[in-house]
Design a protein around this motif. Structure first.
Motif, PDB file in Angstrom:
ATOM      1  N   ILE A  32     -21.791   4.186  -8.406  1.00 33.45           N
ATOM      2  CA  ILE A  32     -21.912   4.130  -9.877  1.00 33.45           C
ATOM      3  C   ILE A  32     -21.046   3.011 -10.451  1.00 33.45           C
ATOM      4  CG2 ILE A  32     -21.410   5.376 -12.017  1.00 33.45           C
ATOM      5  CD1 ILE A  32     -22.147   7.971 -10.497  1.00 33.45           C
ATOM      6  N   PHE A  33     -19.783   2.969 -10.008  1.00 29.11           N
ATOM      7  CA  PHE A  33     -18.871   1.942 -10.538  1.00 29.11           C
ATOM      8  C   PHE A  33     -19.309   0.541 -10.113  1.00 29.11           C
ATOM      9  CE2 PHE A  33     -15.207   5.227 -10.680  1.00 29.11           C
ATOM     10  CZ  PHE A  33     -15.659   5.675 -11.914  1.00 29.11           C
ATOM     11  N   SER A  34     -19.848   0.407  -8.910  1.00 29.04           N
ATOM     12  CA  SER A  34     -20.331  -0.899  -8.453  1.00 29.04           C
ATOM     13  C   SER A  34     -21.518  -1.348  -9.281  1.00 29.04           C
ATOM     14  CB  SER A  34     -20.728  -0.831  -6.975  1.00 29.04           C
ATOM     15  OG  SER A  34     -19.614  -0.582  -6.149  1.00 29.04           O
ATOM     16  N   VAL A  35     -22.414  -0.401  -9.572  1.00 25.56           N
ATOM     17  CA  VAL A  35     -23.591  -0.713 -10.402  1.00 25.56           C
ATOM     18  C   VAL A  35     -23.154  -1.160 -11.797  1.00 25.56           C
ATOM     19  CG1 VAL A  35     -25.595   0.304 -11.552  1.00 25.56           C
ATOM     20  CG2 VAL A  35     -25.166   0.790  -9.141  1.00 25.56           C
ATOM     21  N   LEU A  36     -22.204  -0.407 -12.389  1.00 26.03           N
ATOM     22  CA  LEU A  36     -21.734  -0.748 -13.735  1.00 26.03           C
ATOM     23  C   LEU A  36     -21.012  -2.092 -13.748  1.00 26.03           C
ATOM     24  CD1 LEU A  36     -20.450   2.752 -14.896  1.00 26.03           C
ATOM     25  CD2 LEU A  36     -22.475   1.538 -15.718  1.00 26.03           C
ATOM     26  N   GLN A  92     -13.872   1.012  -8.180  1.00 23.42           N
ATOM     27  CA  GLN A  92     -14.675   1.232  -6.962  1.00 23.42           C
ATOM     28  C   GLN A  92     -13.917   0.747  -5.739  1.00 23.42           C
ATOM     29  OE1 GLN A  92     -16.306  -1.041  -4.860  1.00 23.42           O
ATOM     30  NE2 GLN A  92     -15.756  -2.936  -5.931  1.00 23.42           N
ATOM     31  N   GLY A  93     -13.115  -0.321  -5.889  1.00 22.93           N
ATOM     32  CA  GLY A  93     -12.321  -0.812  -4.756  1.00 22.93           C
ATOM     33  C   GLY A  93     -11.276   0.198  -4.317  1.00 22.93           C
ATOM     34  N   ILE A  94     -10.602   0.816  -5.286  1.00 22.10           N
ATOM     35  CA  ILE A  94      -9.571   1.826  -4.978  1.00 22.10           C
ATOM     36  C   ILE A  94     -10.197   3.017  -4.261  1.00 22.10           C
ATOM     37  CG2 ILE A  94      -7.987   3.507  -6.007  1.00 22.10           C
ATOM     38  CD1 ILE A  94      -7.497   1.380  -8.246  1.00 22.10           C
ATOM     39  N   ILE A  95     -11.325   3.511  -4.792  1.00 23.19           N
ATOM     40  CA  ILE A  95     -11.976   4.685  -4.195  1.00 23.19           C
ATOM     41  C   ILE A  95     -12.486   4.357  -2.797  1.00 23.19           C
ATOM     42  CG2 ILE A  95     -13.897   6.315  -4.412  1.00 23.19           C
ATOM     43  CD1 ILE A  95     -13.664   5.940  -7.464  1.00 23.19           C
ATOM     44  N   MET A  96     -13.072   3.165  -2.633  1.00 26.50           N
ATOM     45  CA  MET A  96     -13.625   2.792  -1.326  1.00 26.50           C
ATOM     46  C   MET A  96     -12.527   2.639  -0.287  1.00 26.50           C
ATOM     47  SD  MET A  96     -16.507   2.533   0.048  1.00 26.50           S
ATOM     48  CE  MET A  96     -16.401   2.743   1.813  1.00 26.50           C
ATOM     49  N   ARG A  97     -11.385   2.100  -0.692  1.00 25.44           N
ATOM     50  CA  ARG A  97     -10.255   2.001   0.255  1.00 25.44           C
ATOM     51  C   ARG A  97      -9.796   3.390   0.680  1.00 25.44           C
ATOM     52  NH1 ARG A  97      -9.085  -2.580  -2.858  1.00 25.44           N
ATOM     53  NH2 ARG A  97      -7.867  -1.406  -4.383  1.00 25.44           N
ATOM     54  N   HIS A  98      -9.809   4.317  -0.281  1.00 29.94           N
ATOM     55  CA  HIS A  98      -9.442   5.702   0.037  1.00 29.94           C
ATOM     56  C   HIS A  98     -10.422   6.306   1.049  1.00 29.94           C
ATOM     57  CE1 HIS A  98      -8.127   9.849  -0.563  1.00 29.94           C
ATOM     58  NE2 HIS A  98      -9.380  10.182  -0.804  1.00 29.94           N
ATOM     59  N   VAL A  99     -11.723   6.080   0.831  1.00 30.05           N
ATOM     60  CA  VAL A  99     -12.746   6.589   1.757  1.00 30.05           C
ATOM     61  C   VAL A  99     -12.581   5.961   3.139  1.00 30.05           C
ATOM     62  CG1 VAL A  99     -15.229   6.646   2.270  1.00 30.05           C
ATOM     63  CG2 VAL A  99     -14.423   7.134  -0.043  1.00 30.05           C
ATOM     64  N   LEU A 146     -15.610  -1.247   6.673  1.00 27.10           N
ATOM     65  CA  LEU A 146     -16.228  -0.294   5.741  1.00 27.10           C
ATOM     66  C   LEU A 146     -15.777  -0.578   4.320  1.00 27.10           C
ATOM     67  CD1 LEU A 146     -16.101   3.225   7.444  1.00 27.10           C
ATOM     68  CD2 LEU A 146     -18.101   1.847   6.944  1.00 27.10           C
ATOM     69  N   ASN A 147     -14.503  -0.921   4.193  1.00 31.87           N
ATOM     70  CA  ASN A 147     -13.920  -1.178   2.883  1.00 31.87           C
ATOM     71  C   ASN A 147     -14.641  -2.311   2.171  1.00 31.87           C
ATOM     72  OD1 ASN A 147     -12.048  -0.737   0.853  1.00 31.87           O
ATOM     73  ND2 ASN A 147     -10.616  -2.229   1.665  1.00 31.87           N
ATOM     74  N   GLN A 148     -15.137  -3.283   2.937  1.00 32.43           N
ATOM     75  CA  GLN A 148     -15.814  -4.430   2.341  1.00 32.43           C
ATOM     76  C   GLN A 148     -17.335  -4.251   2.288  1.00 32.43           C
ATOM     77  OE1 GLN A 148     -14.275  -8.297   3.882  1.00 32.43           O
ATOM     78  NE2 GLN A 148     -13.034  -7.025   5.212  1.00 32.43           N
ATOM     79  N   THR A 149     -17.892  -3.733   3.382  1.00 31.09           N
ATOM     80  CA  THR A 149     -19.343  -3.770   3.542  1.00 31.09           C
ATOM     81  C   THR A 149     -20.085  -2.969   2.476  1.00 31.09           C
ATOM     82  OG1 THR A 149     -18.995  -3.927   5.926  1.00 31.09           O
ATOM     83  CG2 THR A 149     -21.219  -3.450   5.186  1.00 31.09           C
ATOM     84  N   LEU A 150     -19.673  -1.706   2.262  1.00 30.59           N
ATOM     85  CA  LEU A 150     -20.426  -0.839   1.354  1.00 30.59           C
ATOM     86  C   LEU A 150     -20.454  -1.409  -0.059  1.00 30.59           C
ATOM     87  CD1 LEU A 150     -22.005   1.792   1.174  1.00 30.59           C
ATOM     88  CD2 LEU A 150     -19.887   2.954   0.562  1.00 30.59           C
ATOM     89  N   THR A 151     -19.287  -1.829  -0.565  1.00 37.02           N
ATOM     90  CA  THR A 151     -19.239  -2.365  -1.926  1.00 37.02           C
ATOM     91  C   THR A 151     -20.029  -3.666  -2.031  1.00 37.02           C
ATOM     92  OG1 THR A 151     -17.129  -3.420  -1.373  1.00 37.02           O
ATOM     93  CG2 THR A 151     -17.037  -1.298  -2.487  1.00 37.02           C
ATOM     94  N   MET A 152     -19.974  -4.500  -0.973  1.00 35.75           N
ATOM     95  CA  MET A 152     -20.730  -5.755  -0.991  1.00 35.75           C
ATOM     96  C   MET A 152     -22.230  -5.496  -0.997  1.00 35.75           C
ATOM     97  SD  MET A 152     -18.432  -8.074   1.608  1.00 35.75           S
ATOM     98  CE  MET A 152     -19.638  -9.356   1.745  1.00 35.75           C
ATOM     99  N   VAL A 153     -22.662  -4.504  -0.223  1.00 34.51           N
ATOM    100  CA  VAL A 153     -24.094  -4.172  -0.171  1.00 34.51           C
ATOM    101  C   VAL A 153     -24.578  -3.719  -1.545  1.00 34.51           C
ATOM    102  CG1 VAL A 153     -25.773  -2.528   0.727  1.00 34.51           C
ATOM    103  CG2 VAL A 153     -24.182  -3.629   2.284  1.00 34.51           C
ATOM    104  N   ILE A 154     -23.827  -2.807  -2.165  1.00 35.15           N
ATOM    105  CA  ILE A 154     -24.240  -2.256  -3.469  1.00 35.15           C
ATOM    106  C   ILE A 154     -24.265  -3.361  -4.525  1.00 35.15           C
ATOM    107  CG2 ILE A 154     -23.614  -0.652  -5.315  1.00 35.15           C
ATOM    108  CD1 ILE A 154     -22.269   1.064  -3.071  1.00 35.15           C
TER     109      ILE A 154
END
Length: 587
Positions: A32-36, A92-99, A146-154
């Protein structure tokens, strides 16, 4: 549970996604945050174009006054839009790093739990460094990627869709011209990914070999120096390091060459946009500001396409690392444990009945081995190296399961009780000491985690270890180093003996327990052991036959069979293999 069906085996990426699935709420927030963030950033170039158009019209028609309040409003809105985009991007970066860190934590936890479920046969054949590399390098690489790939894909998908829609509203012909560059970019990406895939897999494999070699040389440094093998060890390391260099260089080369190629294709697109934009603006088909917006959108479009190359590179290295981690997690485990339906018999009476066993089923080490040990007796096992002495103990504790026959304690087959309960009834002191990077107190307490300090100290006194422990800096609270190199070999052995005494087991196993201590210390240990052995069944494996003279029964083993049996006096009188072994040590 990573044990997958042979008929339908998911890919490593699928297994990794299954591990991430437990964090689906956080991943949904990231989406959601990446989309926004992407959506707000996409609006920016369009508003900049509107500002440019307003100023350009005034330049072309000096009589028209510039509506500065309109421009100020656009700039203020633009500033707010970019701030909101940056905030969502940061969230989204903070949450993704946590994941990513949680996935890394979970994988390490799974690997650690897996280690404790693996049979000893795995550790006999796989180098320590190879496994450590999977726990550290491979898991770290998965976490970072993982920290980079998912956010980059979205962000890439949203950016491409959003930019495409706005570009179409500006000019359909210019959009089609811009998108003619995409197939060429995709072909280049596919060619490079296909060529680089094998090098990423080899890179992780070679990295594991390098780490394994370093671990071996580090732990065996005294042997390397003793045999003057420094140069040979360096040459061997250079050989495997060269392999790592070659594969790493090739994989990084393909990753590095991809971006310049895509930038070249992108620049061709800018040339086309400039020509078409100029023609359309001259014909009033589009506004001048739209050319600026369109060029920026083409740049924005090239960025996710360029990221496709980076994503492909990250995915390749992630898959290579995940393959190694999940390959380890799917290693064959120890056979299912017996249900906790029966309690172990604490009498200490042991019976081997026609036991046959081989580490390789085609080559038996123990053949039709039978033995009865009375409760409370001391049995010594002697024989040449490879005769099967230690194997008997490993079978008794179910480190390995027999192929034929049965082993019983107090008349109850050891296969009918859980391994934990079975092993809880044993105490063991091995020739190779194992101590933790912890205090001496905690190392002794390892055998009984709820033992009081008084119980630990009493066990140390019985092991003749209390005296030297109190002389050490910190006493019982002295911290041992990783390999306990800050105390002597003899002191290590005394601490492990104290640990066995604290456990107070039904059956005691001593495998060359006094081989690392001097004669005086050995005499002290023998005195303490004599009291410890009372009322217990004891197995003593020894090469130094002087330590087993008082055993109730001595078994002489050869090729997995008992060839002589009796006490010391009777075996000497027999004038057989035992006597030859005994005399050879005192010639």
């Amino acid at each position: 549970n990573y044990m997958m069906s042979k008929t339908k085996k998911p890919s490593s990426l699928g297994k990794l996604w299954a591990t991430m699935a437990r964090y689906k709420f956080q991943i949904l927030l990231v989406v959601i945050f990446s989309v926004l963030s992407a959506a707000f950033s996409i609006v920016g170039p369009k508003m900049l174009g509107m500002v440019t158009t307003e100023i350009f019209q005034n330049v072309m028609n000096p009589s028209d006054l510039v509506d500065w309040s309109y421009i100020e409003k656009l700039i203020l809105i633009l500033l707010i839009v970019y701030i909101i985009s940056a905030v969502f991007n940061a969230l989204q970066g903070i949450i993704m790093r946590h994941v990513a860190q949680n996935v890394s934590y979970q994988l390490r936890k799974d690997v650690m739990e897996k280690i404790n479920r693996l049979p000893l046969s795995y550790f006999d054949k796989v180098p320590v460094g190879e496994t450590l590399s999977k726990v550290t390098n491979d898991v770290d690489l998965i976490s970072q990627n993982l920290n980079q790939t998912l956010t980059m894909v979205i962000s890439s998908v949203i950016t491409i869709l959003g930019v495409l829609i706005i570009m179409l509203t500006i000019s359909i012909p210019m959009t089609l011209a811009a998108f003619l560059m995409i197939p060429l970019s995709m072909i280049l990406v596919q060619l490079v990914v296909k060529a680089s895939q094998k090098y990423f897999a080899e890179q992780q494999k070679n990295l594991g070999e390098v780490n394994g070699n370093i671990e071996e040389i580090y732990t065996g440094q005294h042997v390397v120096k003793a045999y003057g093998a420094e140069q040979r060890s360096i040459e061997h390391f250079e050989k495997i390091n060269d392999s790592l260099y070659n594969t790493a260089w090739k994989s990084q080369f393909y990753s590095g060459v991809m971006m310049p190629m895509l930038m070249f294709v992108g620049n061709l697109g800018y040339v086309a946009m400039a020509i078409l934009g100029g023609i359309f603006a001259a014909k009033n088909v589009i506004q001048v500001g739209d050319i600026l917006s369109f060029v920026q959108y083409v740049r924005n479009l090239n960025q996710p396409i360029g990221q496709t190359a980076q994503i492909a590179s990250l995915l390749q290295s992630t898959i290579a690392a995940a393959d190694r981690v999940f390959e380890f997690l799917e290693e064959e485990e120890e056979p299912d444990d017996a249900p906790d339906c029966c309690e172990i018999d604490h009498s200490g009476e042991i019976t081997f009945e026609n036991v046959s066993f081989g580490y390789d089923p085609q080559h038996m080490v123990i053949r039709d081995f039978s033995l009865h040990v009375d409760s409370g007796s001391t049995v010594a096992i002697v024989g040449h190296t490879g005769a099967g002495k230690t194997t008997i103990v490993k079978l008794l504790m179910r480190f390995y399961d027999i192929q034929k026959g049965s082993i019983k304690i107090g008349g109850r087959d050891i296969q009918s009780v859980s391994k934990k309960e079975l092993r809880d009834s044993f105490g063991m002191v091995l020739q190779d000491t194992w101590l933790m990077n912890d205090t001496i107190m905690e190392n002794i307490r390892y055998a009984k985690h709820d033992a009081t300090e008084e119980e630990v100290i009493d066990a140390a006194k019985k092991a003749q270890a209390d005296g030297f422990i109190r002389q050490l800096p910190g006493g019982y609270q002295m911290m041992l180093s990783d390999d306990a190199s800050n105390i002597s070999e003899g002191q290590k052995q005394l601490i492990t003996i104290a640990r066995a005494i604290l456990k107070n087991p039904d059956i005691l196993i001593l495998d060359e327990a006094t081989s690392s201590v001097d004669t005086r210390t050995e005499a002290m240990i023998q005195s303490a052991m004599k009291n410890l052995m009372k009322g217990r069944t004891n197995f003593v494996i020894a090469h130094r036959l002087s330590t087993i003279k008082n055993a109730d029964s001595i078994l002489v083993m050869e090729n997995g069979n008992i060839v002589e049996q009796g006490n010391h006096q009777s075996l000497i009188a027999l004038d057989g293999r035992y006597k030859k072994l005994y005399q050879s040590q005192f010639e």
